[in-house]
Design a protein around this motif. Structure first.
Motif, PDB file in Angstrom:
ATOM      1  N   GLY A 168      32.744  38.874  39.240  1.00 44.26           N
ATOM      2  CA  GLY A 168      33.618  39.622  40.134  1.00 44.26           C
ATOM      3  C   GLY A 168      34.700  38.773  40.755  1.00 44.26           C
ATOM      4  O   GLY A 168      34.468  37.619  41.130  1.00 44.26           O
ATOM      5  N   CYS A 169      35.907  39.340  40.835  1.00 46.22           N
ATOM      6  CA  CYS A 169      37.000  38.692  41.562  1.00 46.22           C
ATOM      7  C   CYS A 169      37.919  39.784  42.101  1.00 46.22           C
ATOM      8  O   CYS A 169      38.152  40.792  41.423  1.00 46.22           O
ATOM      9  CB  CYS A 169      37.798  37.737  40.665  1.00 46.22           C
ATOM     10  N   ASN A 170      38.410  39.570  43.303  1.00 45.08           N
ATOM     11  CA  ASN A 170      39.309  40.551  43.915  1.00 45.08           C
ATOM     12  C   ASN A 170      40.777  40.215  43.668  1.00 45.08           C
ATOM     13  O   ASN A 170      41.650  40.955  44.079  1.00 45.08           O
ATOM     14  CB  ASN A 170      39.040  40.641  45.421  1.00 45.08           C
ATOM     15  N   LEU A 171      41.066  39.089  42.992  1.00 43.49           N
ATOM     16  CA  LEU A 171      42.447  38.746  42.645  1.00 43.49           C
ATOM     17  C   LEU A 171      42.654  38.950  41.137  1.00 43.49           C
ATOM     18  O   LEU A 171      41.693  39.140  40.384  1.00 43.49           O
ATOM     19  CB  LEU A 171      42.758  37.300  43.032  1.00 43.49           C
ATOM     20  N   ARG A 172      43.901  38.883  40.716  1.00 43.10           N
ATOM     21  CA  ARG A 172      44.239  39.028  39.287  1.00 43.10           C
ATOM     22  C   ARG A 172      45.388  38.067  38.964  1.00 43.10           C
ATOM     23  O   ARG A 172      46.536  38.479  38.779  1.00 43.10           O
ATOM     24  CB  ARG A 172      44.643  40.480  38.974  1.00 43.10           C
ATOM     25  N   CYS A 173      45.067  36.784  38.908  1.00 44.35           N
ATOM     26  CA  CYS A 173      46.091  35.793  38.589  1.00 44.35           C
ATOM     27  C   CYS A 173      46.606  36.034  37.169  1.00 44.35           C
ATOM     28  O   CYS A 173      45.817  36.329  36.268  1.00 44.35           O
ATOM     29  CB  CYS A 173      45.517  34.387  38.714  1.00 44.35           C
ATOM     30  N   THR A 174      47.906  35.877  36.980  1.00 43.99           N
ATOM     31  CA  THR A 174      48.502  36.206  35.678  1.00 43.99           C
ATOM     32  C   THR A 174      47.941  35.332  34.557  1.00 43.99           C
ATOM     33  O   THR A 174      47.848  35.768  33.421  1.00 43.99           O
ATOM     34  CB  THR A 174      50.031  36.009  35.723  1.00 43.99           C
ATOM     35  N   TRP A 175      47.526  34.098  34.892  1.00 43.93           N
ATOM     36  CA  TRP A 175      47.067  33.141  33.887  1.00 43.93           C
ATOM     37  C   TRP A 175      45.556  32.932  33.927  1.00 43.93           C
ATOM     38  O   TRP A 175      45.035  31.928  33.442  1.00 43.93           O
ATOM     39  CB  TRP A 175      47.774  31.791  34.080  1.00 43.93           C
ATOM     40  N   CYS A 176      44.827  33.898  34.496  1.00 42.90           N
ATOM     41  CA  CYS A 176      43.378  33.720  34.666  1.00 42.90           C
ATOM     42  C   CYS A 176      42.679  33.515  33.314  1.00 42.90           C
ATOM     43  O   CYS A 176      42.838  34.323  32.403  1.00 42.90           O
ATOM     44  CB  CYS A 176      42.775  34.939  35.351  1.00 42.90           C
ATOM     45  N   ASP A 177      41.908  32.436  33.219  1.00 35.05           N
ATOM     46  CA  ASP A 177      41.200  32.151  31.958  1.00 35.05           C
ATOM     47  C   ASP A 177      39.727  32.544  32.028  1.00 35.05           C
ATOM     48  O   ASP A 177      38.957  32.215  31.135  1.00 35.05           O
ATOM     49  CB  ASP A 177      41.349  30.663  31.575  1.00 35.05           C
ATOM     50  N   THR A 178      39.335  33.256  33.094  1.00 37.91           N
ATOM     51  CA  THR A 178      37.942  33.713  33.185  1.00 37.91           C
ATOM     52  C   THR A 178      37.861  35.209  33.478  1.00 37.91           C
ATOM     53  O   THR A 178      36.978  35.663  34.217  1.00 37.91           O
ATOM     54  CB  THR A 178      37.162  32.926  34.270  1.00 37.91           C
ATOM     55  N   ALA A 179      38.783  35.970  32.891  1.00 39.08           N
ATOM     56  CA  ALA A 179      38.791  37.417  33.128  1.00 39.08           C
ATOM     57  C   ALA A 179      37.488  38.060  32.656  1.00 39.08           C
ATOM     58  O   ALA A 179      37.113  39.132  33.138  1.00 39.08           O
ATOM     59  CB  ALA A 179      39.992  38.044  32.420  1.00 39.08           C
ATOM     60  N   ALA A 203      34.737  37.315  33.512  1.00 36.29           N
ATOM     61  CA  ALA A 203      33.799  37.313  34.644  1.00 36.29           C
ATOM     62  C   ALA A 203      34.137  38.393  35.678  1.00 36.29           C
ATOM     63  O   ALA A 203      33.482  38.487  36.700  1.00 36.29           O
ATOM     64  CB  ALA A 203      33.796  35.942  35.325  1.00 36.29           C
ATOM     65  N   PHE A 204      35.141  39.226  35.407  1.00 33.87           N
ATOM     66  CA  PHE A 204      35.532  40.239  36.398  1.00 33.87           C
ATOM     67  C   PHE A 204      34.462  41.319  36.544  1.00 33.87           C
ATOM     68  O   PHE A 204      34.261  41.866  37.613  1.00 33.87           O
ATOM     69  CB  PHE A 204      36.850  40.916  35.995  1.00 33.87           C
ATOM     70  N   HIS A 205      33.827  41.676  35.438  1.00 36.06           N
ATOM     71  CA  HIS A 205      32.903  42.817  35.443  1.00 36.06           C
ATOM     72  C   HIS A 205      31.586  42.442  34.768  1.00 36.06           C
ATOM     73  O   HIS A 205      31.503  41.440  34.060  1.00 36.06           O
ATOM     74  CB  HIS A 205      33.516  44.005  34.686  1.00 36.06           C
ATOM     75  N   GLY A 225      33.444  31.221  39.578  1.00 37.72           N
ATOM     76  CA  GLY A 225      33.528  32.650  39.253  1.00 37.72           C
ATOM     77  C   GLY A 225      34.567  32.876  38.176  1.00 37.72           C
ATOM     78  O   GLY A 225      34.837  31.970  37.378  1.00 37.72           O
ATOM     79  N   GLY A 226      35.220  34.046  38.327  1.00 40.15           N
ATOM     80  CA  GLY A 226      35.272  34.966  39.440  1.00 40.15           C
ATOM     81  C   GLY A 226      35.490  34.274  40.779  1.00 40.15           C
ATOM     82  O   GLY A 226      35.943  33.148  40.830  1.00 40.15           O
ATOM     83  N   GLU A 227      35.175  35.028  41.815  1.00 43.49           N
ATOM     84  CA  GLU A 227      35.261  34.478  43.172  1.00 43.49           C
ATOM     85  C   GLU A 227      33.854  34.446  43.756  1.00 43.49           C
ATOM     86  O   GLU A 227      33.301  35.490  44.104  1.00 43.49           O
ATOM     87  CB  GLU A 227      36.203  35.335  44.017  1.00 43.49           C
ATOM     88  N   THR A 242      36.781  28.018  44.815  1.00 43.73           N
ATOM     89  CA  THR A 242      37.149  29.322  45.375  1.00 43.73           C
ATOM     90  C   THR A 242      38.664  29.518  45.352  1.00 43.73           C
ATOM     91  O   THR A 242      39.426  28.544  45.391  1.00 43.73           O
ATOM     92  CB  THR A 242      36.598  29.467  46.814  1.00 43.73           C
ATOM     93  N   SER A 243      39.068  30.786  45.336  1.00 40.00           N
ATOM     94  CA  SER A 243      40.503  31.103  45.249  1.00 40.00           C
ATOM     95  C   SER A 243      41.261  30.770  46.524  1.00 40.00           C
ATOM     96  O   SER A 243      42.483  30.770  46.527  1.00 40.00           O
ATOM     97  CB  SER A 243      40.676  32.597  44.964  1.00 40.00           C
ATOM     98  N   GLY A 244      40.541  30.541  47.627  1.00 43.67           N
ATOM     99  CA  GLY A 244      41.200  30.266  48.904  1.00 43.67           C
ATOM    100  C   GLY A 244      41.485  31.515  49.706  1.00 43.67           C
ATOM    101  O   GLY A 244      41.912  31.444  50.860  1.00 43.67           O
ATOM    102  N   VAL A 268      45.100  27.167  46.472  1.00 43.25           N
ATOM    103  CA  VAL A 268      46.173  27.869  47.182  1.00 43.25           C
ATOM    104  C   VAL A 268      47.016  28.495  46.083  1.00 43.25           C
ATOM    105  O   VAL A 268      47.557  27.787  45.226  1.00 43.25           O
ATOM    106  CB  VAL A 268      47.031  26.907  48.036  1.00 43.25           C
ATOM    107  N   LYS A 269      47.098  29.815  46.086  1.00 44.71           N
ATOM    108  CA  LYS A 269      47.822  30.495  45.008  1.00 44.71           C
ATOM    109  C   LYS A 269      49.335  30.362  45.189  1.00 44.71           C
ATOM    110  O   LYS A 269      49.857  30.564  46.288  1.00 44.71           O
ATOM    111  CB  LYS A 269      47.430  31.981  44.960  1.00 44.71           C
ATOM    112  N   CYS A 270      49.990  30.030  44.085  1.00 45.91           N
ATOM    113  CA  CYS A 270      51.436  29.787  44.102  1.00 45.91           C
ATOM    114  C   CYS A 270      52.212  31.066  43.778  1.00 45.91           C
ATOM    115  O   CYS A 270      51.632  32.046  43.296  1.00 45.91           O
ATOM    116  CB  CYS A 270      51.760  28.690  43.087  1.00 45.91           C
TER     117      CYS A 270
HETATM  118  S1  SF4 Z   1      38.855  34.215  38.767  1.00 42.26           S
HETATM  119 FE1  SF4 Z   1      40.249  32.746  39.784  1.00 42.26          FE
HETATM  120  S2  SF4 Z   1      41.993  32.567  38.396  1.00 42.26           S
HETATM  121 FE2  SF4 Z   1      40.865  34.434  37.811  1.00 42.26          FE
HETATM  122  S3  SF4 Z   1      41.884  36.099  38.940  1.00 42.26           S
HETATM  123 FE3  SF4 Z   1      40.169  35.377  40.200  1.00 42.26          FE
HETATM  124  S4  SF4 Z   1      41.098  33.836  41.554  1.00 42.26           S
HETATM  125 FE4  SF4 Z   1      42.530  34.165  39.896  1.00 42.26          FE
END
Ligand code: SF4
Length: 231
Positions: free
Chosen positions: A28-39, A41-43, A81-83, A108-110, A127-129
């Protein structure tokens, strides 16, 4: 708690890069970084108790034979994670791992407050850019929670990201607050969904500005195929 995977690998990032490490990847993660390499792990994930996760870590660490404390074959565990801070069970899990003699890191995503974690947990706080797709998500209270063993990480995909990270580092005195500030270039997606940032360009920018930061490359992506999961 929901767990995507527990695996043993080489720590790829930060000041402990190169060390054997057990990774616990929470789902699980509540963010969606454009370059996330662990998508992946979202579900989904497997529902496990804290004790089951501990048993999984112990087995991979080589504690089946009753080794404890300094005798642990692999003493380093990273919660990721995920987060990982989205699940309440992270707190008893971190405490129990510490009590068993592991060195515990969390990535952690911060975006979540890190202040409820035990002080002994080594926090790697992103820290997300601007070009991550998740700018302005950093929980500013985390600045006061950083200790001398923690690390702050910026993942950079563009020159604009670099300038943001450079200015944020200076503005908030990050080099004094944390053990290390990490600047990591985005690694190009193996399926070309997003471009990478040339590490050489980033190295030259850091040198030109004389920044007190560490260039971080994801070691595991050089050892294994960059698309490989569970490493
Ligand atoms: S797992 Fe990390 S990189 Fe991927 S969307 Fe979440 S915060 Fe961003």
């Amino acid at each position: 708690m929901f767990i995507t995977e527990i695996f043993k690998s080489i720590q790829g990032e930060g000041t402990r890069a190169g060390l054997p490490c057990i990774f616990v990847r929470l789902t699980g993660c509540n963010l969606r970084c454009t370059w996330c390499d662990t998508a992946y792990a979202f579900h989904g994930g497997t529902k496990m108790s804290v004790e089951e996760v501990l048993a999984g870590v112990d087995e991979l660490a080589g504690r089946r034979n009753g080794l404890h404390g300094s005798q642990v074959a692999i003493p380093l565990v990273e919660l990721t994670g995920g987060e990982p801070l989205l699940q309440e069970e992270i707190y008893p899990l971190a405490e129990k791992l510490l009590a068993e003699g592991y060195t515990v890191m969390i990535e952690t995503s911060g975006e979540r407050f890190i202040g409820r974690l035990p002080r002994e947990v080594i926090k790697i706080v992103d820290v997300k850019c601007p070009d991550s797709g998740e700018p302005d998500t950093f929980e500013m209270r985390n600045l006061e929670e950083l200790s001398e063993s923690d690390e702050v990480k910026f993942v950079l995909s563009t020159r604009r990201d670099y300038e943001f990270a450079r200015d944020f580092t200076a503005q908030h005195g990050l080099a004094r607050r944390a053990r290390q500030v990490l600047f990591s270039p985005v690694f190009e997606d193996p399926e070309e969904k997003w471009p990478g940032l040339d590490p050489r360009a980033l190295a030259e920018w850091i040198l030109a500005d004389g920044l007190p930061v560490r260039l971080g490359l994801q070691l595991h992506k050089f050892i294994w195929d960059p698309a490989t999961k569970g490493v």
